[in-house]
Design an enzyme around this catalytic site. Structure first.
Site, PDB file in Angstrom:
ATOM      1  N   LYS A 106       0.830  -1.492  -0.111  1.00 24.77           N
ATOM      2  CA  LYS A 106      -0.305   0.262  -0.305  1.00 24.77           C
ATOM      3  C   LYS A 106       0.901   1.222  -0.129  1.00 24.77           C
ATOM      4  O   LYS A 106       1.663   0.866   1.062  1.00 24.77           O
ATOM      5  CB  LYS A 106      -0.752   0.115   1.707  1.00 24.77           C
ATOM      6  CG  LYS A 106      -2.274   1.097   1.074  1.00 24.77           C
ATOM      7  CD  LYS A 106      -3.345   0.304   0.077  1.00 24.77           C
ATOM      8  CE  LYS A 106      -4.085   0.972   0.263  1.00 24.77           C
ATOM      9  NZ  LYS A 106      -5.251   0.255  -0.716  1.00 24.77           N
TER      10      LYS A 106
HETATM   11  P1  NAD Z   1     -12.556   7.023  -3.869  1.00 23.19           P
HETATM   12  O1  NAD Z   1     -11.636   8.065  -4.027  1.00 23.19           O
HETATM   13  O2  NAD Z   1     -13.619   6.784  -5.909  1.00 23.19           O
HETATM   14  O3  NAD Z   1     -13.940   7.686  -3.538  1.00 23.19           O
HETATM   15  C1  NAD Z   1     -14.466   7.439  -1.624  1.00 23.19           C
HETATM   16  C2  NAD Z   1     -15.731   7.922  -1.693  1.00 23.19           C
HETATM   17  O4  NAD Z   1     -15.732   8.080   0.085  1.00 23.19           O
HETATM   18  C3  NAD Z   1     -16.293   9.595  -1.917  1.00 23.19           C
HETATM   19  O5  NAD Z   1     -17.595   9.841  -2.373  1.00 23.19           O
HETATM   20  C4  NAD Z   1     -15.951  10.697  -0.974  1.00 23.19           C
HETATM   21  O6  NAD Z   1     -16.820  11.205  -0.447  1.00 23.19           O
HETATM   22  C5  NAD Z   1     -16.738   9.337   0.352  1.00 23.19           C
HETATM   23  N1  NAD Z   1     -16.087   9.723   1.747  1.00 23.19           N
HETATM   24  C6  NAD Z   1     -15.269  10.053   2.097  1.00 23.19           C
HETATM   25  N2  NAD Z   1     -14.329  10.342   3.250  1.00 23.19           N
HETATM   26  C7  NAD Z   1     -15.848   9.636   3.392  1.00 23.19           C
HETATM   27  C8  NAD Z   1     -16.387   9.449   5.206  1.00 23.19           C
HETATM   28  N3  NAD Z   1     -16.275  10.173   6.082  1.00 23.19           N
HETATM   29  N4  NAD Z   1     -17.443   9.207   4.859  1.00 23.19           N
HETATM   30  C9  NAD Z   1     -18.028   9.039   4.436  1.00 23.19           C
HETATM   31  N5  NAD Z   1     -18.002   9.138   2.684  1.00 23.19           N
HETATM   32  C10 NAD Z   1     -16.335   9.694   2.786  1.00 23.19           C
HETATM   33  O7  NAD Z   1     -12.221   5.952  -3.479  1.00 23.19           O
HETATM   34  P2  NAD Z   1     -13.034   4.060  -3.867  1.00 23.19           P
HETATM   35  O8  NAD Z   1     -11.668   3.827  -5.044  1.00 23.19           O
HETATM   36  O9  NAD Z   1     -14.172   4.220  -4.451  1.00 23.19           O
HETATM   37  O10 NAD Z   1     -12.314   3.456  -2.887  1.00 23.19           O
HETATM   38  C11 NAD Z   1     -13.542   3.718  -1.534  1.00 23.19           C
HETATM   39  C12 NAD Z   1     -13.190   2.737  -0.617  1.00 23.19           C
HETATM   40  O11 NAD Z   1     -13.070   0.888  -1.425  1.00 23.19           O
HETATM   41  C13 NAD Z   1     -10.951   2.820   0.047  1.00 23.19           C
HETATM   42  O12 NAD Z   1     -11.558   1.988   1.175  1.00 23.19           O
HETATM   43  C14 NAD Z   1     -10.986   1.741  -0.760  1.00 23.19           C
HETATM   44  O13 NAD Z   1      -9.145   0.987  -0.530  1.00 23.19           O
HETATM   45  C15 NAD Z   1     -11.696   0.369  -1.097  1.00 23.19           C
HETATM   46  N6  NAD Z   1     -11.438   0.122  -2.808  1.00 23.19           N
HETATM   47  C16 NAD Z   1     -11.330   0.584  -3.434  1.00 23.19           C
HETATM   48  C17 NAD Z   1     -10.691  -0.190  -4.424  1.00 23.19           C
HETATM   49  C18 NAD Z   1     -10.695   0.171  -5.838  1.00 23.19           C
HETATM   50  O14 NAD Z   1     -10.002  -0.413  -7.049  1.00 23.19           O
HETATM   51  N7  NAD Z   1     -10.896   1.806  -6.142  1.00 23.19           N
HETATM   52  C19 NAD Z   1     -10.829  -1.922  -4.276  1.00 23.19           C
HETATM   53  C20 NAD Z   1     -10.838  -2.200  -3.430  1.00 23.19           C
HETATM   54  C21 NAD Z   1     -11.099  -1.493  -2.203  1.00 23.19           C
END
Ligand code: NAD
Length: 416
Positions: A106
């Site tokens: 990470k």
């Molecule tokens: P992103 O940046 O595209 O979206 C994050 C979203 O969460 C946004 O809508 C933001 O407004 C919201 N957010 C931020 N802080 C918040 C809070 N305190 N309360 C409520 N909403 C909040 O990120 P993402 O890529 O969608 O990732 C989201 C989660 O999924 C993370 O935990 C990430 O590690 C996990 N994840 C992502 C992927 C991927 O392929 N992108 C894969 C596995 C896991």
């Protein structure tokens, strides 16, 4: 980080829980309790006004016994070494659960990229890539998008790394734009995978998708795509939240209209066909499936009791604290753990890496079919362990993932 100030301690506590089932030899068990290497770098960035800001950046390799390190890059004010080690450990178990040949990594930068210009983010990304160039590469460590990073950021990383090398190295990152070696299906892969294992769960519990409602916390890469796919599958999305607002409509939200509103206003706040609620209210409001898809620790001991959902599908990494897990188990909530539920992203990242190395690209149906196959197989394997050992799905997934990492570490042995 909501709900937990030392998430890595939870990783260690959970390892201890799972070792009651695995009974690993002490030396091997101890090897799994710390990261292999951690890099901390200061990232000086020239801002648009001519000043220079200094940001702290990280890249952590947790365990690489099963292959090159793999893990996302996050730009968020809460990024810290503790958080990076935690998420790198989860990536290690996750890659093993779905049986792709990667270890866990990470990285990230402690910054608020929402307040930075595109050029500032570009300069920060390029300097960060330069600082971690000694660790990354198709054979050693392959970053991908995570919170507040996207395919444009991956393109800048790929370009900077390729410039250092003197030739194009598409396999250094995944989640890139398709025109420079990205894979079809990668953008929605995490959400597709999540929906696949959720539908398996629905089948297992004898429910019907037609009657189900869902609330999703986080409306970014994972949350927004999950909302769209779930609607296509016939579920009703009743609640949504982003970092600024939470909205609820028992009759169901029009996801296309919500997406347009978010694109126009940058927030869910003020969406007219819904009630505005607080985040904590949303977590406790009626729905069948709750999908955390934002930050860590959002489901914790303070709100776990209020949850009405029958299923929690963890789109986010580490969204549920260990204390909350115990409460949810007592309430009979079925938790699909992050290391299984959100693994679809790294499955298609694996496909992207293979395609980049082979310089041979697959059709989208091939990708979707293989993704579904891997997710379904992993779900069934974890479910078999859960039923066999009478444990919850998180413990079962960890028995599988940690067990495979331990096996690879043991058979490779200790150097020298
Ligand atoms: P992103 O940046 O595209 O979206 C994050 C979203 O969460 C946004 O809508 C933001 O407004 C919201 N957010 C931020 N802080 C918040 C809070 N305190 N309360 C409520 N909403 C909040 O990120 P993402 O890529 O969608 O990732 C989201 C989660 O999924 C993370 O935990 C990430 O590690 C996990 N994840 C992502 C992927 C991927 O392929 N992108 C894969 C596995 C896991």
């Amino acid at each position: 980080m909501a709900g937990n100030s030392n998430p890595f301690q939870e990783v260690l506590d959970r390892l201890e829980d799972v070792n009651r089932h695995l009974n690993l030899p002490p030396a091997l068990y101890h090897r799994l309790r710390s990261p292999r290497r951690s890099l901390i770098a200061t990232i000086p960035v020239r801002m648009d006004d001519g000043s220079v800001c200094y940001f702290e950046g990280y890249r952590v390799h947790y365990n690489t016994a099963r292959g090159p390190a793999k893990g996302g890059i996050r730009y968020h004010p809460n990024v810290s070494l503790n958080e990076m080690i935690t998420l790198a450990a989860l990536m290690t178990w996750k890659c093993a659960v779905i049986d792709v040949p990667f270890g866990g990594a990470k990285g990230g930068i402690a910054c608020d990229s929402t307040k930075m210009s595109r050029n500032e983010i570009k300069r920060m990304t390029r300097r960060y890539t330069h600082e971690i160039a000694m660790l990354i590469g198709p054979e050693s460590d392959i970053p991908a998008p995570d919170m507040y990073t996207n395919e444009q950021v991956m393109a800048w990383i790929m370009d900077t790394y390729s410039t250092i090398k003197g030739y194009s190295v598409p396999g250094v990152v995944t989640g890139k734009p398709v025109c420079i070696g990205g894979s079809l299906g990668r953008k929605t892969a995490t959400s597709q995978g999540l929906v696949t294992v959720l539908l398996e769960t629905v089948k297992h519990l004898g429910l019907s998708t037609k009657d189900l409602t869902a609330s999703i916390i986080g409306f970014g890469n994972v949350g927004a795509a999950a909302a769209e796919i779930l609607c296509e599958k016939g579920l009703r999305i009743v609640g949504l939240a982003d970092s600024r607002a939470a909205i609820y409509n028992q009759k169901g939200l029009d996801i296309k209209a919500v997406k347009k509103h978010k694109a126009d206003t940058k927030s869910l706040a003020g969406f007219k066909d819904a009630e505005q609620v607080s985040m904590e209210e949303l977590i406790g409001l009626k729905c069948d499936v709750l999908i955390p898809a934002a930050v860590e620790g959002q489901i914790n001991s303070k709100n776990a009791n209020s949850i009405k959902a029958r299923i929690i599908a963890e789109g986010a990494n580490d969204p549920t604290t260990r204390e909350a897990d115990a409460i949810l188990n007592d309430k009979g909530v079925f938790v699909l753990p992050d290391i299984l539920a959100n693994a679809g992203g790294v499955v298609v990242s694996y496909f992207e890496w293979v395609q980049d190395i082979q310089r041979y690209f697959w059709h989208e149906d091939e990708i979707q079919k293989r993704l579904e196959g891997i997710m379904t197989k992993a779900f069934k394997h974890v479910m078999t362990i859960a039923l066999d050992k009478k444990v919850d799905m998180r413990t079962a997934a960890m028995i599988l993932g940690v067990g495979r990492v331990a096996e690879a570490s043991a058979v490779r042995g200790l150097y020298p």
